[in-house]
Scaffold this active site. Structure first.
Site, PDB file in Angstrom:
ATOM      1  N   GLY A 210      87.062 -34.738  64.061  1.00 49.56           N
ATOM      2  CA  GLY A 210      87.763 -33.498  63.675  1.00 49.56           C
ATOM      3  C   GLY A 210      87.566 -33.222  62.200  1.00 49.56           C
ATOM      4  O   GLY A 210      86.635 -33.757  61.583  1.00 49.56           O
ATOM      5  N   ASN A 211      88.404 -32.392  61.624  1.00 47.01           N
ATOM      6  CA  ASN A 211      88.355 -32.154  60.179  1.00 47.01           C
ATOM      7  C   ASN A 211      89.760 -31.807  59.699  1.00 47.01           C
ATOM      8  O   ASN A 211      90.687 -31.720  60.498  1.00 47.01           O
ATOM      9  CB  ASN A 211      87.332 -31.053  59.840  1.00 47.01           C
ATOM     10  CG  ASN A 211      87.650 -29.746  60.532  1.00 47.01           C
ATOM     11  OD1 ASN A 211      88.692 -29.143  60.276  1.00 47.01           O
ATOM     12  ND2 ASN A 211      86.780 -29.306  61.422  1.00 47.01           N
ATOM     13  N   HIS A 212      89.896 -31.616  58.395  1.00 44.39           N
ATOM     14  CA  HIS A 212      91.243 -31.471  57.812  1.00 44.39           C
ATOM     15  C   HIS A 212      91.795 -30.049  57.850  1.00 44.39           C
ATOM     16  O   HIS A 212      92.822 -29.787  57.237  1.00 44.39           O
ATOM     17  CB  HIS A 212      91.235 -31.950  56.363  1.00 44.39           C
ATOM     18  CG  HIS A 212      91.051 -33.428  56.233  1.00 44.39           C
ATOM     19  ND1 HIS A 212      91.933 -34.325  56.766  1.00 44.39           N
ATOM     20  CD2 HIS A 212      90.069 -34.167  55.646  1.00 44.39           C
ATOM     21  CE1 HIS A 212      91.524 -35.550  56.510  1.00 44.39           C
ATOM     22  NE2 HIS A 212      90.380 -35.480  55.837  1.00 44.39           N
TER      23      HIS A 212
END
Ligand code: CTP
Length: 411
Positions: A210-212
């Protein structure tokens, strides 16, 4: 603000806070609104129809039929005449019925027939207000484009203290005045597709890449587009954010880049505006393990393949009249990279965030952007809250649309 010429239909459902509606009716009449009160049968146990008919200067309606004259209370006409329907106090039961589309009394029939703005002022005990079922029903009402006048915190009829008190009559009046005084909506009649948040690419049943991204920027853009009258489809990756409680926003929740592509493709043709603010994964595991991957060797290699670039795919399908906005998050050669993306993906604007600017990018409540237009024009904005940045972007979109409309008319 005077409400002269406005006709307000008030639906009162059966809760102790119904007594406060005498004041609400009086305040609305003082502002020169005409008022039609409808009560549920139970509401009449809390405050008499006579009190409300005296204050509103009109008969109070409870049943489909007037038992004295035998006349039918035409719910379609009542709804059509309403510039605004206020349901207050809105009990958990009435809220649930509106969310589900039930029609077992005159108030429900009027609600289902109303096309103009509807405001709910909920009032109930704190645990009823917090219950997941009520939360879900409120979310649905917001998705329908209704306004919620939030209950306040204080002492409740049960003796408990918490959130659930009907908003004060003065605040209900102010809320209604604000709806009528809202500035003209330049995006009324336009459909917007907005993406927000991250995507999660599964590795195995319990892990993902995923990412932030928090989704805050995309949600703020959806909110401001809706405030300007657009009908918004918000395709959202996993976030903890609630659908903004304004206008018409329909959320489609997705997890992976492929699901986001499918949701966007299904909605793009019908949209006048696309704002692609989601942080879509560029790569995804080629194989998703069916079982949880066990710890064995000292190294684990996961092979990745490119995902489809959603923005480039939709940009290539863009028709005259459609306006497409992309985002670029860069760490170096910012302007050059952003301009490259604008051309490659056939965009009208690209919103550039630089990770070199403090307070910009993921997980902040602020952002600092430069908008690059297709014409080459660059607009450098200072550091602002994400909401203020969204307002700027939506203002640019609204200013560009007349040229787009002319483009599609020339076709
Ligand atoms: N985007 C997209 N689909 C992808 C990847 C990105 O629609 N698979 C969109 C993003 O939502 C954003 C724009 O493309 O609006 C630019 O995203 P960004 O990650 O900055 O650029 P990329 O094109 O992915 O290029 P790079 O990661 O190499 O900078």
């Amino acid at each position: 603000m005077s409400l002269d010429g406005k006709h307000i239909v008030i639906g009162i459902s059966g809760g102790i806070a119904a007594y406060k509606m005498a004041t609400v009716v009086r305040l609305l009449r003082k502002e020169k609104a005409s008022v039609q009160v409808i009560m549920t049968e139970r509401a009449t146990h809390f405050i008499t129809p006579l009190t409300l008919s005296t204050l509103s200067n009109a008969p109070v309606l409870v049943d489909y039929y007037d038992s004295k004259t035998g006349e039918w209370n035409n719910h379609v006409h009542i709804a059509a005449a309403a510039d605004l329907l206020l349901i207050a106090p809105a009990t958990a039961n009435t809220i649930a019925k509106c969310a589900a589309g039930l029609c077992d009394n005159l108030l429900q029939a009027v609600y289902l027939s109303t096309k103009n703005p509807v405001c709910f002022a909920p009032a109930m005990d704190l645990d009823m207000w917090k219950h997941p079922s009520t939360r879900h029903n409120i979310d649905r009402l917001v998705e329908f484009g209704h306004h919620i006048i939030p209950p306040t915190t204080g002492e409740l009829a049960s003796g408990l203290v918490g959130e659930g008190r009907l908003a004060e009559p003065q605040d209900i009046l102010a809320f209604i005045q604000q709806i009528f005084s809202a500035s003209p909506q330049p995006l009324k009649g336009k459909k917007a597709l907005v993406t927000a948040g991250p995507t999660y690419q599964a590795i195995d049943p319990v892990r993902f890449i995923g990412n932030h991204s928090t989704g805050k920027m995309g949600y703020a853009i959806a909110e401001h587009l809706a405030r300007q009258g657009a009908e918004v489809t918000l395709v959202s990756g996993p976030t903890s954010l609630a659908v903004p409680a304004v206008g018409k926003i329909q959320r489609v929740q997705v997890t992976s880049a492929q699901e986001m592509l499918e949701a966007c493709t299904a909605n793009f043709q019908d949209s006048d505006i696309l704002v692609m603010s989601a942080a879509v994964a560029d790569y995804t595991p080629i194989q998703v393990a069916e079982q949880k991957i066990k710890k064995s060797d000292s190294q684990l290699h996961i092979e990745l393949e490119k995902t489809t670039d959603i923005l480039a795919t939709l940009g290539a399908q863009k028709k005259p009249g459609q306006l497409v906005v992309g985002f670029a998050l860069e760490t170096q050669n910012e302007l050059e990279n952003a301009q490259g993306k604008l051309a490659r993906k056939n965009l009208d604007f690209i919103v550039l965030n630089s990770m070199r600017d403090s307070g910009a990018g993921f997980a902040h409540d602020t952002n600092k952007v430069t908008v690059v237009k297709r014409s080459g024009e660059q607009l450098h904005f200072p550091l602002k809250s994400k909401s203020a940045v969204a307002e700027d972007i939506v203002a640019l979109i609204a200013a560009e649309l007349p040229a787009k409309d002319a483009q599609s008319a020339r076709r």
